[in-house]
Design a protein around this motif. Structure first.
Motif, PDB file in Angstrom:
ATOM      1  N   UNK A  93       3.585 -14.823  -4.737  1.00 40.88           N
ATOM      2  CA  UNK A  93       3.572 -13.968  -3.562  1.00 40.88           C
ATOM      3  C   UNK A  93       2.710 -14.533  -2.444  1.00 40.88           C
TER       4      UNK A  93
ATOM      5  N   UNK B 176      -1.288   4.756  -8.467  1.00 41.33           N
ATOM      6  CA  UNK B 176      -0.739   3.428  -8.676  1.00 41.33           C
ATOM      7  C   UNK B 176      -1.144   2.955 -10.059  1.00 41.33           C
ATOM      8  N   UNK B 177      -1.334   1.641 -10.259  1.00 39.79           N
ATOM      9  CA  UNK B 177      -1.587   1.176 -11.630  1.00 39.79           C
ATOM     10  C   UNK B 177      -2.969   1.579 -12.130  1.00 39.79           C
TER      11      UNK B 177
ATOM     12  N   UNK C  39       1.754  -0.524  -0.197  1.00 35.33           N
ATOM     13  CA  UNK C  39       0.644  -1.360   0.263  1.00 35.33           C
ATOM     14  C   UNK C  39       1.083  -2.797   0.536  1.00 35.33           C
ATOM     15  N   UNK C  40       2.212  -3.189  -0.007  1.00 38.42           N
ATOM     16  CA  UNK C  40       2.720  -4.538   0.263  1.00 38.42           C
ATOM     17  C   UNK C  40       3.194  -4.632   1.716  1.00 38.42           C
TER      18      UNK C  40
ATOM     19  N   UNK D 238      -7.671   3.666  -3.438  1.00 42.56           N
ATOM     20  CA  UNK D 238      -7.484   2.213  -3.548  1.00 42.56           C
ATOM     21  C   UNK D 238      -7.307   1.594  -2.164  1.00 42.56           C
ATOM     22  N   UNK D 239      -6.243   1.995  -1.500  1.00 43.04           N
ATOM     23  CA  UNK D 239      -5.986   1.546  -0.128  1.00 43.04           C
ATOM     24  C   UNK D 239      -5.125   2.663   0.468  1.00 43.04           C
TER      25      UNK D 239
ATOM     26  N   UNK E  12      11.280 -12.672 -16.172  1.00 41.80           N
ATOM     27  CA  UNK E  12      10.986 -13.861 -15.377  1.00 41.80           C
ATOM     28  C   UNK E  12      10.149 -13.572 -14.133  1.00 41.80           C
ATOM     29  N   UNK E  13      10.304 -12.374 -13.553  1.00 41.81           N
ATOM     30  CA  UNK E  13       9.498 -12.073 -12.366  1.00 41.81           C
ATOM     31  C   UNK E  13       8.018 -12.018 -12.722  1.00 41.81           C
ATOM     32  N   UNK E  14       7.734 -11.623 -13.962  1.00 44.18           N
ATOM     33  CA  UNK E  14       6.350 -11.451 -14.385  1.00 44.18           C
ATOM     34  C   UNK E  14       5.813 -12.660 -15.145  1.00 44.18           C
TER      35      UNK E  14
ATOM     36  N   UNK F  76      -5.621  -3.324  -2.815  1.00 41.66           N
ATOM     37  CA  UNK F  76      -4.367  -2.648  -3.139  1.00 41.66           C
ATOM     38  C   UNK F  76      -3.311  -3.676  -3.524  1.00 41.66           C
ATOM     39  N   UNK F  77      -2.062  -3.214  -3.593  1.00 38.46           N
ATOM     40  CA  UNK F  77      -0.985  -4.102  -4.051  1.00 38.46           C
ATOM     41  C   UNK F  77      -0.541  -4.941  -2.862  1.00 38.46           C
ATOM     42  N   UNK F  78      -1.264  -6.007  -2.591  1.00 36.41           N
ATOM     43  CA  UNK F  78      -1.080  -6.766  -1.347  1.00 36.41           C
ATOM     44  C   UNK F  78      -1.657  -8.164  -1.529  1.00 36.41           C
ATOM     45  N   UNK F  79      -0.884  -9.034  -2.194  1.00 34.95           N
ATOM     46  CA  UNK F  79      -1.421 -10.320  -2.615  1.00 34.95           C
ATOM     47  C   UNK F  79      -1.651 -11.296  -1.471  1.00 34.95           C
TER      48      UNK F  79
ATOM     49  N   UNK G 270      -6.434  -4.619 -15.422  1.00 36.74           N
ATOM     50  CA  UNK G 270      -5.708  -5.709 -16.069  1.00 36.74           C
ATOM     51  C   UNK G 270      -6.519  -7.002 -16.052  1.00 36.74           C
TER      52      UNK G 270
ATOM     53  N   UNK H  62       1.984 -13.067  -9.476  1.00 29.45           N
ATOM     54  CA  UNK H  62       1.949 -12.544  -8.102  1.00 29.45           C
ATOM     55  C   UNK H  62       0.954 -13.317  -7.242  1.00 29.45           C
TER      56      UNK H  62
ATOM     57  N   UNK I  82       8.551  -7.604  -8.969  1.00 24.15           N
ATOM     58  CA  UNK I  82       7.461  -7.781  -8.019  1.00 24.15           C
ATOM     59  C   UNK I  82       7.630  -6.701  -6.952  1.00 24.15           C
TER      60      UNK I  82
ATOM     61  N   UNK J  36      -5.208  -4.105  -7.110  1.00 21.60           N
ATOM     62  CA  UNK J  36      -4.935  -3.013  -8.050  1.00 21.60           C
ATOM     63  C   UNK J  36      -5.014  -3.552  -9.474  1.00 21.60           C
ATOM     64  N   UNK J  37      -5.848  -4.603  -9.654  1.00 18.03           N
ATOM     65  CA  UNK J  37      -5.874  -5.294 -10.952  1.00 18.03           C
ATOM     66  C   UNK J  37      -7.257  -5.258 -11.595  1.00 18.03           C
TER      67      UNK J  37
END
Ligand SMILES: Cc1ncc(C[n+]2csc(CCOP(=O)(O)OP(=O)(O)O)c2C)c(N)n1
Ligand SMILES: [Mg+2]
Lengths: 277, 320
Positions: free
Chosen positions: B92, A187-188, A158-159, A195-196, B124-126, B60-63, B42, B88, A124, B38-39
């Motif tokens: 998260x 990024x992905x 970004x987290x 994106x940000x 396991x994290x995923x 972005x990657x920020x849940x 996916x 996540x 993560x 960022x999904x």
């Protein structure tokens, strides 16, 4: 014994190790048809420099209390981390053949309870930096001489957890901590800036109380000089913005989002191996 | 028979049904927006983004931000569908789910993609096997795990029309579409997939078709197994659970999740309070070792043989 301090031959050694790591990671991902080659390849020169020119460690004693710590926060890039740990002597090369196999110690993301040399579990995004900060603060409190390095992706920045850690580190002047940002600008799913947006990253870290260096993440000389800076020469934590190319080393993988977790077919594999010489 | 259909049917990745249904709902209801981390790819939302760029909010990657923003969008009169890898989205953003969605009661639709162990070897994290237990603890969130492409589409339509928070647990695993004449979806109401009188197999999500195959296997041994598709965990269809306990006297729960705190936990809480019978819970014991989806399903008994064996144990425990 401590390993990997800089010598006159460091650059050549690092170049050789990085090439081996790229080829080996490519083989692992091709064999398993799973992995994150883009982010492996952008980070490999940084990891090779750390393990073969900067970090003090002893693979025979992974729990040596005074070892320098490296935390791989961008845990998806196990092709880079596992090849580095194997090259550094933490485990035999043939373990790499078990990458993501049933009950393998080489899980898709690193697990410290499976493998020596892994400092903490990641996967993560946004976890490694706070943990590395804790490691560095422990060193500060006890007066231990070890240094702590953490590598994050740029999208990972970004987290919010990163900025919480940045604030604490700046506030406490945790100068034995070095944050390296793998600035490949992807990024992905897209570019970071579409994106940000993160820019200007350097100003952000400066405003949070950090010293900032911006270098090429593929230039061994710059990497050695910057990552090897003595802790005593600064009063603040150090943020290294390492400008990199996602997929670096394989022409058709460079700078393309699809190679974030794309896997090569047989033809692409052969072509990539031809380029990695 | 539904079982034969299950075995021969084409297997579909439910993300296609998810994206098509959402796009058509969004055409008709301009309040619908998506919030992602960022999904876009996916989540199979490339088409949605192209059609509705202004209604696609990629934080972005920020849940944590993602779920908080969704609560705010609901406050502003939008109907947000948050779509992210379920591991996540739940782990998260747990406090945002608790405080900003469940406790504040905002009309947010949470879509957990690639749930369970769909990420296999990534570890396991995923994996998202704790989500049932965590979200069951947050009462006001309706918790639905559709079992196939048809039910995925129905559940999304239901969620869009429903006023209140909903968690839809989707998978990227290819599953057969289950065939039942006159099928209809009602949240909170179990679907009887197969009648039976000796034991009841209660499954949801990707495991329903496995339970049906197990029932077929058991039939070969003269055992009549009822199969309930318990797509909704919260609120639980307690009537169907109690009837199963009364009429068949033994229950097996099956879920692509932890073997505690989720569907099995909900069923056991219900029977122990109303009509105690043996309940065998098939699921995962905890953090999973490295492995492919197929190898881990097999190893941990999420297979027709594993479910049938749990059924035999449950029946043996009757009256003890
Ligand atoms: C909390 C969390 N959210 C989402 C993901 C899924 N994910 C894995 S890698 C990735 C992109 C990372 O981009 P970046 O940090 O730039 O890494 P790099 O380009 O070096 O591969 C994403 C979104 C994750 N691993 N963790
Ligand atoms: Mg990046």
């Amino acid at each position: 014994m401590s390993h990997a301090l800089k010598t006159d031959n460091s650059e050549g050694l690092i170049r050789d190790k990085a090439l081996w790591m790229r080829r080996r990671a490519l083989q692992m991902v091709f064999d398993k048809q799973l992995g994150h080659l883009g982010g492996d390849f952008s980070a490999i020169d940084i990891l090779a420099t750390l393990y073969f020119g900067v970090l003090r460690y002893d693979p025979a004693r992974p729990d040596w209390a005074d070892r320098d710590r490296f935390v791989m926060s961008k845990g998806h890039a196990t092709g880079a981390l596992y090849t580095a740990l194997s090259a550094a002597g933490y485990f035999p090369e043939d373990w790499l053949d078990t990458y993501m196999a049933h009950h393998s110690k080489l899980n898709g993301h690193p697990n410290r309870q499976y493998l020596p040399g892994v400092e903490t579990n990641t996967g993560p995004l946004g976890h490694g930096f706070p943990v590395a900060l804790g490691i560095a603060i422990a060193g500060q409190i006890t007066g231990a001489g070890y240094r702590t390095y953490v590598l994050t992706g740029d999208g990972e920045q970004q987290e919010g957890s990163n900025w919480e850690a940045a604030m604490t580190a700046g506030h406490r002047k945790v100068k034995n901590l070095t944050l390296i940002i793998d600035r490949n600008r992807l990024q992905q799913g897209a570019g970071t800036e579409e994106t940000a947006g993160l820019d200007p990253l350097d100003d952000k870290y400066r405003a949070f109380g950090w010293e900032v260096a911006e270098i090429s993440g593929h230039d061994y000389g710059q990497l050695l000089d910057t990552l090897g800076t003595p802790v005593g020469s600064r009063e603040k934590p150090l943020c290294v913005i390492a400008n990199t190319v996602k997929g670096k080393g394989v022409s058709f993988m460079e700078n393309l989002t699809k190679w974030h977790h794309g896997v090569p077919n047989a033809e692409q594999f052969a072509q990539a191996m031809k380029e990695l010489v | 028979m539904p079982v034969a259909a299950a075995e021969t049917a084409l297997r579909l990745d439910c993300r296609v049904a998810w994206a098509e249904t959402l796009e058509s709902l969004a055409e008709a209801d301009e309040r619908i927006v998506v919030v992602v981390n960022d999904s876009v790819g996916s989540s199979n939302l490339g088409g949605f983004k192209q059609k509705f760029p202004d209604r696609t909010i990629n934080v972005g990657i920020a849940e944590q931000n993602m779920v908080g923003v969704a609560a705010g969008l609901a406050n502003g009169g939008r109907v947000p569908f948050v779509s992210a890898a379920s591991c996540f989205l739940t782990a998260r953003a747990m406090e945002q789910l608790k405080a900003d969605v469940a406790y504040a009661g905002f009309n947010v639709k949470l879509v957990g993609q690639s749930s369970g162990i769909a990420y296999g070897e990534l570890g396991a994290t995923h994996h998202s096997i704790e989500d049932f237990a965590w979200l069951r603890a947050l009462g006001p969130i309706t918790l639905i795990a559709p079992c196939d492409a048809w039910e995925t589409a129905e559940a999304i339509k239901w969620a869009a029309a429903h006023e209140g928070p909903v968690y839809l647990r989707l998978s990227r695993m290819k599953v057969p579409t289950l065939d039942l004449p006159g099928r209809s979806f009602t949240a909170g109401k179990a679907e009887l997939q197969r009648p039976g009188s000796d034991v009841t197999l209660i499954a949801n999500g990707t495991t329903v078709h496995l339970a049906l195959s197990a029932a077929e296997m058991l039939a070969g041994e003269g055992v009549s197994a009822r199969v309930l598709n318990m797509h909704t965990i919260t609120p639980l269809d307690t009537d169907a659970v109690i009837a199963a306990a009364r009429e068949t006297g033994a229950i097996v729960t099956v879920e692509e999740a932890l073997d505690r705190g989720g569907l099995g936990g909900a069923v056991a809480e219900c029977t122990s309070a109303s009509h105690p019978v043996p309940v065998q819970r098939v699921g995962f014991p905890g953090f999973m070792p490295t492995g492919s989806i197929e190898s881990l399903f097999k190893e941990f008994g999420l297979s027709p043989a594993g479910i049938a064996s749990a059924a035999r144990i449950a029946m043996r425990r009757k009256g003890n």
